[in-house]
Scaffold this active site. Structure first.
Site, PDB file in Angstrom:
ATOM      1  N   ASP A 228       0.854  -1.193   0.000  1.00 48.08           N
ATOM      2  CA  ASP A 228       0.000   0.000   0.000  1.00 48.08           C
ATOM      3  C   ASP A 228       0.886   1.237   0.000  1.00 48.08           C
ATOM      4  O   ASP A 228       1.740   1.392   0.873  1.00 48.08           O
ATOM      5  CB  ASP A 228      -0.894  -0.030   1.246  1.00 48.08           C
ATOM      6  CG  ASP A 228      -1.532   1.314   1.549  1.00 48.08           C
ATOM      7  OD1 ASP A 228      -1.860   2.038   0.594  1.00 48.08           O
ATOM      8  OD2 ASP A 228      -1.693   1.635   2.745  1.00 48.08           O
ATOM      9  N   ASP A 232      -3.856   3.938   2.989  1.00 44.94           N
ATOM     10  CA  ASP A 232      -5.244   3.599   3.306  1.00 44.94           C
ATOM     11  C   ASP A 232      -5.401   2.157   3.777  1.00 44.94           C
ATOM     12  O   ASP A 232      -6.519   1.700   4.037  1.00 44.94           O
ATOM     13  CB  ASP A 232      -6.161   3.876   2.111  1.00 44.94           C
ATOM     14  CG  ASP A 232      -5.872   2.989   0.899  1.00 44.94           C
ATOM     15  OD1 ASP A 232      -4.909   2.180   0.955  1.00 44.94           O
ATOM     16  OD2 ASP A 232      -6.593   3.111  -0.114  1.00 44.94           O
ATOM     17  N   ASP A 236      -2.144  -1.531  -3.591  1.00 46.89           N
ATOM     18  CA  ASP A 236      -2.491  -0.816  -4.818  1.00 46.89           C
ATOM     19  C   ASP A 236      -1.454  -1.083  -5.910  1.00 46.89           C
ATOM     20  O   ASP A 236      -0.408  -1.694  -5.670  1.00 46.89           O
ATOM     21  CB  ASP A 236      -2.638   0.685  -4.552  1.00 46.89           C
ATOM     22  CG  ASP A 236      -1.481   1.276  -3.757  1.00 46.89           C
ATOM     23  OD1 ASP A 236      -0.320   0.924  -4.054  1.00 46.89           O
ATOM     24  OD2 ASP A 236      -1.731   2.084  -2.842  1.00 46.89           O
ATOM     25  N   ASP A 305      -6.746 -10.648 -14.185  1.00 50.53           N
ATOM     26  CA  ASP A 305      -7.596 -11.732 -13.681  1.00 50.53           C
ATOM     27  C   ASP A 305      -8.994 -11.497 -14.241  1.00 50.53           C
ATOM     28  O   ASP A 305      -9.658 -10.523 -13.885  1.00 50.53           O
ATOM     29  CB  ASP A 305      -7.612 -11.702 -12.154  1.00 50.53           C
ATOM     30  CG  ASP A 305      -7.975 -13.045 -11.536  1.00 50.53           C
ATOM     31  OD1 ASP A 305      -8.762 -13.783 -12.160  1.00 50.53           O
ATOM     32  OD2 ASP A 305      -7.481 -13.347 -10.439  1.00 50.53           O
ATOM     33  N   ASP A 407     -10.773 -16.759 -14.090  1.00 54.79           N
ATOM     34  CA  ASP A 407     -11.418 -17.216 -12.862  1.00 54.79           C
ATOM     35  C   ASP A 407     -12.546 -18.192 -13.195  1.00 54.79           C
ATOM     36  O   ASP A 407     -13.317 -17.973 -14.139  1.00 54.79           O
ATOM     37  CB  ASP A 407     -11.974 -15.997 -12.113  1.00 54.79           C
ATOM     38  CG  ASP A 407     -12.549 -16.338 -10.762  1.00 54.79           C
ATOM     39  OD1 ASP A 407     -11.770 -16.743  -9.881  1.00 54.79           O
ATOM     40  OD2 ASP A 407     -13.775 -16.208 -10.598  1.00 54.79           O
ATOM     41  N   GLU A 474      -8.423 -21.234 -14.315  1.00 56.46           N
ATOM     42  CA  GLU A 474      -8.655 -21.821 -12.993  1.00 56.46           C
ATOM     43  C   GLU A 474      -9.737 -22.879 -13.181  1.00 56.46           C
ATOM     44  O   GLU A 474     -10.909 -22.554 -13.353  1.00 56.46           O
ATOM     45  CB  GLU A 474      -9.118 -20.766 -11.994  1.00 56.46           C
ATOM     46  CG  GLU A 474      -9.379 -21.356 -10.609  1.00 56.46           C
ATOM     47  CD  GLU A 474     -10.315 -20.519  -9.757  1.00 56.46           C
ATOM     48  OE1 GLU A 474     -10.267 -20.663  -8.523  1.00 56.46           O
ATOM     49  OE2 GLU A 474     -11.114 -19.744 -10.313  1.00 56.46           O
ATOM     50  N   HIS A 531      -4.602 -17.620  -3.165  1.00 52.85           N
ATOM     51  CA  HIS A 531      -5.347 -16.814  -2.198  1.00 52.85           C
ATOM     52  C   HIS A 531      -6.595 -17.511  -1.672  1.00 52.85           C
ATOM     53  O   HIS A 531      -7.264 -16.971  -0.783  1.00 52.85           O
ATOM     54  CB  HIS A 531      -5.745 -15.480  -2.835  1.00 52.85           C
ATOM     55  CG  HIS A 531      -6.676 -15.626  -4.004  1.00 52.85           C
ATOM     56  ND1 HIS A 531      -6.293 -16.193  -5.196  1.00 52.85           N
ATOM     57  CD2 HIS A 531      -7.980 -15.287  -4.166  1.00 52.85           C
ATOM     58  CE1 HIS A 531      -7.307 -16.194  -6.038  1.00 52.85           C
ATOM     59  NE2 HIS A 531      -8.347 -15.657  -5.435  1.00 52.85           N
ATOM     60  N   ASP A 532      -6.916 -18.685  -2.209  1.00 52.18           N
ATOM     61  CA  ASP A 532      -8.118 -19.401  -1.793  1.00 52.18           C
ATOM     62  C   ASP A 532      -7.836 -20.586  -0.878  1.00 52.18           C
ATOM     63  O   ASP A 532      -8.778 -21.283  -0.476  1.00 52.18           O
ATOM     64  CB  ASP A 532      -8.877 -19.916  -3.027  1.00 52.18           C
ATOM     65  CG  ASP A 532      -9.610 -18.813  -3.763  1.00 52.18           C
ATOM     66  OD1 ASP A 532      -9.967 -17.808  -3.123  1.00 52.18           O
ATOM     67  OD2 ASP A 532      -9.820 -18.956  -4.986  1.00 52.18           O
TER      68      ASP A 532
END
Length: 735
Positions: A228, A232, A236, A305, A407, A474, A531-532
């Site tokens: 970041d 915030d 990013d 993605d 995805d 995926e 990430h899953d």
């Protein structure tokens, strides 16, 4: 980077680029400085590139022309005397060997005189077909005369040459000659390299000896948690740009960014409200353009993605479609009347819990959503949807993206009659994690894996191929032979095989799984995390053992045909992060807490300062309870760290696979070890918890998880045995 296919010749600087003479050069200048009363630090800070005479004039402006000539001669004499540790730079032999195989002319242009150039090149074992020295030109670098002369001797247009340099004067000379430029030492150029191995790798792919994505290493950036820059607490795109050098040093080739499109972020970007705009929260369109520029300058490709099984319910298409039955976008989605009892049209379930149908009060019909109600599924039986997404792909390829991860690529098409899915017998579950137990209790015969999905993939392939783009799906199909159907000719370029990712630590099965999957297709993508899923180091046992097992698995994956993927933080051996109750953000965890994905998504630990170098604000997820030893800053200088080991592995991979055209692997004599052979390479890993002998201990070791001194240039004999969780890479000795 895209100009490499047009390069007709390579022109290389000598010192620091083709020949590692830095130590000798600096020793000579320090000795000279002592003789002439000059600060040695001032002397060595900028001696790379200019001629000795130019440097003497800068350091001793009081000297006359005659005195400058004498001082420069003395400096050169000191350099003639010191050749003790002059060697070829990393990747030099690989690059020159590749140039010979490709029939690509090359030459050397140096600020050294002829005597010194011949001496250093001989010490490094290099004989250039064309050599231009200081004695051959009237003006040294940054004047372009040397590069223009070399191009003329090779009979090529300077505009078609690639000048490779490690100094600003040399790069300026290349630019003034009209050539493309490539730099070492992080200097600004058309292409910024880590070493000559990287250039050999990129050139080989540019010549279409293999497609650029073949045998590459990908890196998944989970954008919200990477870096970041505006405080915030949310990662990013400028943060990715700022950390590109970490990825280059690691040795990856392509970066996959999780969704950066405009989104209400109900599922952290996997609910897209505008396919053609970059979300301001991620930095906006200018930030993406700058990231692409900087990545391409470093030889990195960048992928997006693509999430087109569904949109956000805030997408203008859905908002219009939901309002009225006669909306022109109504058929962009899947609507049905209620069942006779007023309930959902069939028994399909959402990944995130509950029915896959939500009733819209505006019209009384149900719409389908295989994920959350805020993610309505698109109707891929409508050709207008296909046209829209073709345009999306074309837009981003034209903008500069190099590919897409697709995805839920097998979910797009549903059976047109929407029949009920069969329910599995009690106690039987689908092997796919990342969904509720109820979802896993169905046989998903009609809502996913419909044969006509291949037609969509073939259509996308045609769009991608027009742009030399890469599409990786995926696809949750654990049978690699069934998965191979998705990457057949004219379909997706690659697809993730999740056999390793979906399994816990099971050494007895790994060898058979790898051999079976690699034999099914040379186009698979290999991953041990994303990430899953829970992080590999945790799934593999946690603690030091889990990290060692993860590294050994990376060694096994590294030389398999296809694409190897690293999920952010795996290079550090990160286990699951700690997320206290009530501080998570994953919608799946609301209905299935034990399947929550936040533990794999905590922020990337860059240093041990406040916010771990991820943010100066409050992070969107807890920092995960990371230790100082988990950070990039701690591991980068430590040759024994997980990060250093993975960097050594990827460096060896890049060198070795440049010369390997054979995609097939075969079982290697391994006894109780796990391993395979590919061409002249053997990969062996001990996945047990005790030492195991190496059967047929022949060949030389070029990578060893346990010995940081083993490299491509510092090889060791094959060891007699491997320690628990140790892995090695061997090359056959030339006969």
């Amino acid at each position: 980077m895209l100009f490499l296919d047009k390069v007709a010749a390579i022109l290389l600087d000598m010192d620091g680029t083709l020949v590692d003479s830095d130590a000798a050069v600096e020793r000579a200048w320090r000795s000279w400085s002592a003789e002439y009363g000059v600060d040695p630090e001032q002397a060595v800070e900028s001696v790379h590139g200019p001629t000795a005479e130019a440097t003497v004039r800068r350091l001793c402006p009081q000297l006359s022309d005659a005195q400058v000539a004498v001082a420069a001669d003395r400096q050169m004499a000191l350099q003639y005397e010191d050749l003790s540790d002059v060697v070829a730079t990393p990747g030099a032999s690989e690059l020159l060997s590749l140039a010979e195989r490709l029939g690509l002319p090359w030459g050397v242009v140096t600020s050294a005189d002829r005597k010194l150039a011949h001496a250093r090149l001989a010490a490094a074992g290099i004989t250039p077909p064309v050599l231009v020295t200081l004695d051959d030109v009237r003006h040294g670098k940054p004047d372009p005369e040397g590069y223009l002369s070399a191009a003329a001797k090779l009979g090529v247009d300077p505009a078609t040459c690639l000048v490779v340099e490690d100094s600003l004067p040399g790069l300026e000379a290349g630019r003034r000659a009209g050539a493309h430029t490539a730099s070492l030492r992080g200097l600004p150029a058309d292409l910024e390299l880590t070493d000559l191995n990287q250039l050999a790798w990129l050139l080989a792919r540019s010549r279409k000896t293999r497609d650029w994505w073949t045998d590459t290493v990908g890196y998944q950036v989970y954008l919200p948690s990477f870096h970041d820059t505006d405080g915030d607490g949310w990662g990013d795109l400028p943060g990715v740009t700022r950390r590109l050098d970490h990825l280059v040093e690691l040795g990856v080739d392509v970066v996959w960014l999780t969704p950066f499109f405009v989104s209400p972020m109900r599922d952290h970007g996997y609910d897209i409200a505008d396919y053609l705009r970059v979300a301001p929260a991620f930095g906006g369109g200018d930030a993406l353009d700058e990231l692409l520029r900087q990545a391409h300058r470093r030889g990195l490709r960048v992928m997006g993605d693509l999430v087109v099984n569904h949109t956000s319910d805030q997408h203008p298409w859905f908002r219009d479609a939901e309002a009225t039955l006669d909306s022109p976008y109504r058929d962009y989605y899947i609507w049905r009347d209620p069942a006779p009892d007023g309930g959902p049209p069939n028994n399909w379930l959402s990944h995130f819990g509950g029915p896959a149908w939500t009733r819209s009060p505006a019209t009384g019909q149900y719409y389908l959503h295989l994920f959350s109600p805020q993610q309505p599924d698109l109707n891929w039986h409508n050709p207008k949807v296909a046209d829209e997404i073709d345009a999306v792909l074309d837009h981003w390829f034209t903008r500069g993206l190099d590919g897409f991860r697709i995805d839920t690529a097998a979910y797009l098409v549903k059976h047109p009659e929407l029949p009920d899915n069969p329910v599995l017998p009690d106690g039987t579950l689908s092997p796919v994690n990342g969904a509720t137990l109820a979802w896993r209790g169905q046989d998903h015969r009609y809502d996913i894996h419909q044969p006509s999905v291949h037609t969509i993939h073939e259509r996308w392939r045609r769009v991608a191929d027009r742009h030399d783009g890469f599409l990786v799906g995926e696809i949750y199909e654990l049978d690699p032979h069934a998965l191979a159907d998705y990457v057949a000719d004219e379909r997706l370029h690659s697809a993730f095989w999740f056999g390793l990712l979906e399994s816990d630590w099971d050494p007895g099965r790994v060898n058979d799984m790898i051999i079976s999957a690699a034999s099914a297709s040379p186009r698979l993508s290999w991953a041990q995390g994303n990430h899953d899923r829970a992080r590999a180091a945790t799934r593999y046992g946690g603690g030091p053992v889990g990290r060692r097992r993860s590294l050994a698995m990376h060694a096994l994956m590294a030389f398999l045909p296809g694409t190897m993927w690293i999920y952010q933080g795996e290079e550090l051996g990160l286990p699951n992060g700690t997320v206290p109750d009530g501080h998570g953000a994953d919608p799946l965890a609301l209905s299935q807490p034990d399947q929550g994905r936040d533990v794999a998504r905590t922020p990337m630990p860059w240093d041990d300062g406040l916010g771990l170098g991820f943010t100066t604000g409050t992070p969107w997820l807890p920092l995960g309870g990371r230790r100082p030893a988990d950070t990039v800053a701690a591991q980068r200088p430590d040759p024994t760290s997980h990060l250093s080991a993975l960097r050594r592995l990827l460096s060896a991979r890049r060198v070795l696979l440049t010369d390997v055209d054979e995609p097939a692997i075969t079982p290697a004599p391994a006894g109780r070890l796990t391993g395979y052979r590919r061409g002249h390479l053997r990969v062996l890993a001990n996945l047990t918890d005790e030492p195991v002998p190496v059967p047929m201990p022949t060949g030389t070791t070029v990578f060893d998880t346990d010995d940081p001194t083993v490299t491509m240039t510092h090889r060791r004999p094959c060891p007699a045995s491997l320690a628990a969780q140790q892995a090695i890479v061997l090359v056959d000795e030339p006969q």
